[in-house]
Design a protein around this motif. Structure first.
Motif, mmCIF file in Angstrom:
data_model
loop_
_atom_site.group_PDB
_atom_site.id
_atom_site.type_symbol
_atom_site.label_atom_id
_atom_site.label_comp_id
_atom_site.label_asym_id
_atom_site.label_seq_id
_atom_site.Cartn_x
_atom_site.Cartn_y
_atom_site.Cartn_z
ATOM 1 N N ILE A 126 -13.869 3.514 -18.702
ATOM 2 C CA ILE A 126 -13.615 4.702 -17.881
ATOM 3 C C ILE A 126 -14.927 5.280 -17.371
ATOM 4 O O ILE A 126 -15.060 5.614 -16.185
ATOM 5 N N ALA A 127 -15.909 5.415 -18.265
ATOM 6 C CA ALA A 127 -17.201 5.986 -17.868
ATOM 7 C C ALA A 127 -17.885 5.138 -16.804
ATOM 8 O O ALA A 127 -18.543 5.662 -15.895
ATOM 9 N N LEU A 128 -17.729 3.815 -16.905
ATOM 10 C CA LEU A 128 -18.369 2.921 -15.944
ATOM 11 C C LEU A 128 -17.728 3.032 -14.570
ATOM 12 O O LEU A 128 -18.425 3.221 -13.564
ATOM 13 N N ILE A 129 -16.396 2.922 -14.503
ATOM 14 C CA ILE A 129 -15.767 2.855 -13.182
ATOM 15 C C ILE A 129 -15.689 4.213 -12.498
ATOM 16 O O ILE A 129 -15.646 4.270 -11.267
ATOM 17 N N GLU A 130 -15.678 5.305 -13.276
ATOM 18 C CA GLU A 130 -15.597 6.596 -12.608
ATOM 19 C C GLU A 130 -16.901 6.939 -11.883
ATOM 20 O O GLU A 130 -16.920 7.841 -11.046
ATOM 21 N N ARG A 131 -17.966 6.208 -12.157
ATOM 22 C CA ARG A 131 -19.207 6.396 -11.408
ATOM 23 C C ARG A 131 -19.061 5.918 -9.967
ATOM 24 O O ARG A 131 -19.676 6.474 -9.055
ATOM 25 N N HIS A 132 -18.251 4.882 -9.770
ATOM 26 C CA HIS A 132 -18.059 4.330 -8.417
ATOM 27 C C HIS A 132 -16.606 3.869 -8.283
ATOM 28 O O HIS A 132 -16.330 2.676 -8.173
ATOM 29 N N LEU A 133 -15.689 4.816 -8.270
ATOM 30 C CA LEU A 133 -14.265 4.468 -8.283
ATOM 31 C C LEU A 133 -13.846 3.665 -7.059
ATOM 32 O O LEU A 133 -13.033 2.745 -7.165
ATOM 33 N N ASP A 134 -14.392 3.999 -5.895
ATOM 34 C CA ASP A 134 -14.004 3.254 -4.698
ATOM 35 C C ASP A 134 -14.491 1.813 -4.761
ATOM 36 O O ASP A 134 -13.784 0.889 -4.349
ATOM 37 N N ALA A 135 -15.696 1.602 -5.283
ATOM 38 C CA ALA A 135 -16.203 0.241 -5.439
ATOM 39 C C ALA A 135 -15.367 -0.527 -6.458
ATOM 40 O O ALA A 135 -15.123 -1.729 -6.306
ATOM 41 N N ALA A 136 -14.913 0.160 -7.513
ATOM 42 C CA ALA A 136 -14.056 -0.489 -8.509
ATOM 43 C C ALA A 136 -12.723 -0.896 -7.881
ATOM 44 O O ALA A 136 -12.210 -1.995 -8.134
ATOM 45 N N LEU A 137 -12.156 -0.024 -7.039
ATOM 46 C CA LEU A 137 -10.916 -0.368 -6.347
ATOM 47 C C LEU A 137 -11.129 -1.528 -5.375
ATOM 48 O O LEU A 137 -10.242 -2.365 -5.186
ATOM 49 N N TYR A 138 -12.313 -1.569 -4.758
ATOM 50 C CA TYR A 138 -12.645 -2.685 -3.857
ATOM 51 C C TYR A 138 -12.500 -4.012 -4.585
ATOM 52 O O TYR A 138 -11.950 -4.981 -4.039
ATOM 53 N N THR A 139 -12.990 -4.088 -5.817
ATOM 54 C CA THR A 139 -12.916 -5.355 -6.570
ATOM 55 C C THR A 139 -11.480 -5.699 -6.949
ATOM 56 O O THR A 139 -11.161 -6.863 -7.167
ATOM 57 N N ILE A 178 -3.750 4.908 1.733
ATOM 58 C CA ILE A 178 -3.062 4.097 2.748
ATOM 59 C C ILE A 178 -3.929 2.901 3.128
ATOM 60 O O ILE A 178 -3.443 1.787 3.325
ATOM 61 N N TYR A 179 -5.224 3.144 3.219
ATOM 62 C CA TYR A 179 -6.193 2.077 3.488
ATOM 63 C C TYR A 179 -7.145 2.014 2.295
ATOM 64 O O TYR A 179 -8.176 2.687 2.276
ATOM 65 N N PRO A 180 -6.812 1.242 1.270
ATOM 66 C CA PRO A 180 -7.664 1.218 0.067
ATOM 67 C C PRO A 180 -8.967 0.477 0.305
ATOM 68 O O PRO A 180 -9.067 -0.360 1.219
ATOM 69 N N PRO A 181 -9.987 0.772 -0.483
ATOM 70 C CA PRO A 181 -11.241 0.021 -0.379
ATOM 71 C C PRO A 181 -10.988 -1.481 -0.516
ATOM 72 O O PRO A 181 -10.201 -1.911 -1.364
ATOM 73 N N GLY A 182 -11.647 -2.252 0.349
ATOM 74 C CA GLY A 182 -11.458 -3.692 0.350
ATOM 75 C C GLY A 182 -10.459 -4.176 1.380
ATOM 76 O O GLY A 182 -10.331 -5.381 1.607
ATOM 77 N N GLU A 183 -9.739 -3.252 2.023
ATOM 78 C CA GLU A 183 -8.746 -3.625 3.024
ATOM 79 C C GLU A 183 -9.414 -3.892 4.374
ATOM 80 O O GLU A 183 -10.310 -3.167 4.798
ATOM 81 N N PHE A 184 -8.981 -4.963 5.042
ATOM 82 C CA PHE A 184 -9.459 -5.259 6.393
ATOM 83 C C PHE A 184 -8.622 -4.479 7.401
ATOM 84 O O PHE A 184 -7.387 -4.457 7.303
ATOM 85 N N VAL A 185 -9.297 -3.860 8.360
ATOM 86 C CA VAL A 185 -8.604 -3.082 9.381
ATOM 87 C C VAL A 185 -9.159 -3.410 10.760
ATOM 88 O O VAL A 185 -10.276 -3.915 10.897
ATOM 89 N N LYS A 186 -8.348 -3.121 11.755
ATOM 90 C CA LYS A 186 -8.760 -3.257 13.154
ATOM 91 C C LYS A 186 -9.024 -1.865 13.704
ATOM 92 O O LYS A 186 -8.193 -0.964 13.543
ATOM 93 N N LEU A 187 -10.191 -1.674 14.294
ATOM 94 C CA LEU A 187 -10.518 -0.383 14.885
ATOM 95 C C LEU A 187 -10.042 -0.315 16.331
ATOM 96 O O LEU A 187 -9.752 -1.343 16.949
ATOM 97 N N LYS A 188 -9.988 0.879 16.864
ATOM 98 C CA LYS A 188 -9.456 1.070 18.213
ATOM 99 C C LYS A 188 -10.322 0.427 19.293
ATOM 100 O O LYS A 188 -9.836 0.126 20.385
ATOM 101 N N ASN A 189 -11.607 0.193 18.973
ATOM 102 C CA ASN A 189 -12.478 -0.477 19.953
ATOM 103 C C ASN A 189 -12.436 -1.997 19.812
ATOM 104 O O ASN A 189 -13.207 -2.706 20.450
ATOM 105 N N GLY A 190 -11.556 -2.503 18.939
ATOM 106 C CA GLY A 190 -11.391 -3.943 18.781
ATOM 107 C C GLY A 190 -12.199 -4.557 17.664
ATOM 108 O O GLY A 190 -12.040 -5.748 17.357
#
Length: 385
Positions: free
Chosen positions: A121-134, A306-318
């Motif tokens: 818990i102590a480790l991942i709460e330092r970088h929760l978004d990076a942990a979700l990315y993995t 809705i768009y979790p870390p690690g998700e590929f998305v298309k931007l409006k500029n292509g």
């Protein structure tokens, strides 16, 4: 048949913290570490040796010959790189295996399990978004470790979900501990099923139905007395209406229900030998429908984003981008762009402000077979350990 030699015979070719010059396999020939990954410490080395770790003889001989030639020519030995937060996160796989392998040996393992969960818990709460990315971007196909990586990912999702729900710290810890140990009795079964392409056998299905009770009993026999923790492990496959297993309860406890939601969601977005990972949005939608819009599925979806870390998305500029941080209160989803609208790589993975009309998120990218592998260090940098 490929000849392999035990890892003990090539210790001169590796050192803690240095990239491995060869892939490492277990006794059944399943990949444990890819070339370029590191053995972090003696604990991880011991875990590898217990699995019967080995390397291909021909590759080891080539490495040894190249090292000898380099030494004769005055070449430098490879130096250890600085350990990062991502190295520490990877090390949790081996640390968890070490403690889980102590279960059922007549030892009081509860303090070690609790300490591991608190440390995680102590480790991942330092970088929760990076942990979700993995959790989302699982390029690694080390199916031999699936049982371990899966519960670590589930524990990460449990943590963000319980925080979304505002649970007190003690119940949050109990839920994370349950997620980490929910499959304690079926580690090898989980690994085999992740890599097999055939449907589960009758015996495997029987083992699957039995594992919640067996895991809880294994924990009891190893010193765990926390009733909420044990109940969550025993009931994490129960479903409302009595359609779950092993007991067919009409209603499971809250911790069991949040663990089940995380277990189902992370299993769906994880690759197996016989199927590709499901898109997070599709997995979230199926979970929400399965739970009939229940509070735990809703909280998980809101927590992960809705768009979790690690998700590929298309931007409006292509441009094609990858999410790095979830949207926060008053803030937008953070992304870095990988490909220009014409499909050519963008230098430096520039960050984009998705609040702008040009760089707003247009959609989730559906077709991703040709996308490059994106390591977390490429988008987060070398986070401090």
């Amino acid at each position: 048949m490929t000849q392999r030699v035990p890892l003990t015979e090539v210790r001169d070719l590796m050192a803690p913290g240095r990239p491995l010059p060869f892939p490492v396999f277990d006794g059944s020939g399943r990949l444990l570490l890819a070339a370029g990954q590191s053995i972090h410490d003696a604990q991880q080395l011991a875990a590898l040796l217990e699995r019967g770790a080995c390397v291909e003889m021909a590759v080891a001989n080539e490495v040894r010959a190249a090292r000898a030639a380099a030494a004769a020519g005055g070449g430098l030995a490879p130096s250890a790189r600085r350990r990062t937060w991502f190295d520490e996160l990877d090390r949790q796989t081996w640390a968890l295996e070490d403690v889980l392998r102590q279960l059922g040996k007549g030892l009081d393992v509860a303090p070690r399990l609790e300490a591991f969960a608190d440390g995680y818990i102590a480790l991942i709460e330092r970088h929760l978004d990076a942990a979700l990315y993995t959790c989302v971007r699982q390029h690694d196909r080390r199916f031999a470790l699936y049982a371990l990586t899966h519960v670590l990912h589930a524990a990460t999702v449990v943590l963000v979900t319980t925080r979304q729900m505002g649970w007190p710290a003690d119940r949050e810890r109990a839920a994370v501990r349950a997620a980490l140990t929910m499959n304690a009795s079926s580690l090898e079964l989980q690994a085999r099923m992740a890599e097999q392409t055939d449907p589960p056998t009758k015996k495997q299905l029987e083992q699957i139905r039995a594992h919640p009770h067996q895991s809880a009993q294994l924990l009891r026999d190893s010193g765990v007395t926390d009733t909420e923790w044990l109940a969550a492990v025993e009931d994490h496959h129960e479903r409302a209406g009595g359609t779950g297993y092993p007991r067919g309860l009409a209603e499971a406890g809250e911790i069991a229900r949040v663990v089940r939601a995380a277990d189902v969601f992370t299993a769906k977005i994880s690759p197996r030998a016989n199927r590709a990972p499901m898109l997070p949005q599709q997995a979230a939608r199926q979970l929400f429908q399965d739970e009939q819009g229940g509070p735990f599925a809703a909280a998980l979806i809101k927590a992960v984003g809705i768009y979790p870390p690690g998700e590929f998305v298309k931007l409006k500029n292509g441009e094609t981008a990858i999410v790095t941080h979830r949207a926060s209160a008053g803030g937008a989803t953070a992304v870095v762009s990988l490909l220009a609208a014409n499909g050519k790589p963008l230098a430096g993975a520039p960050r984009r402000d998705t609040c702008t009309a040009e760089h707003g998120i247009a959609s989730v990218l559906q077709e991703r077979a040709t996308l490059p592998r994106v390591l977390p260090e490429q988008v987060y940098g070398l986070l401090e350990a």
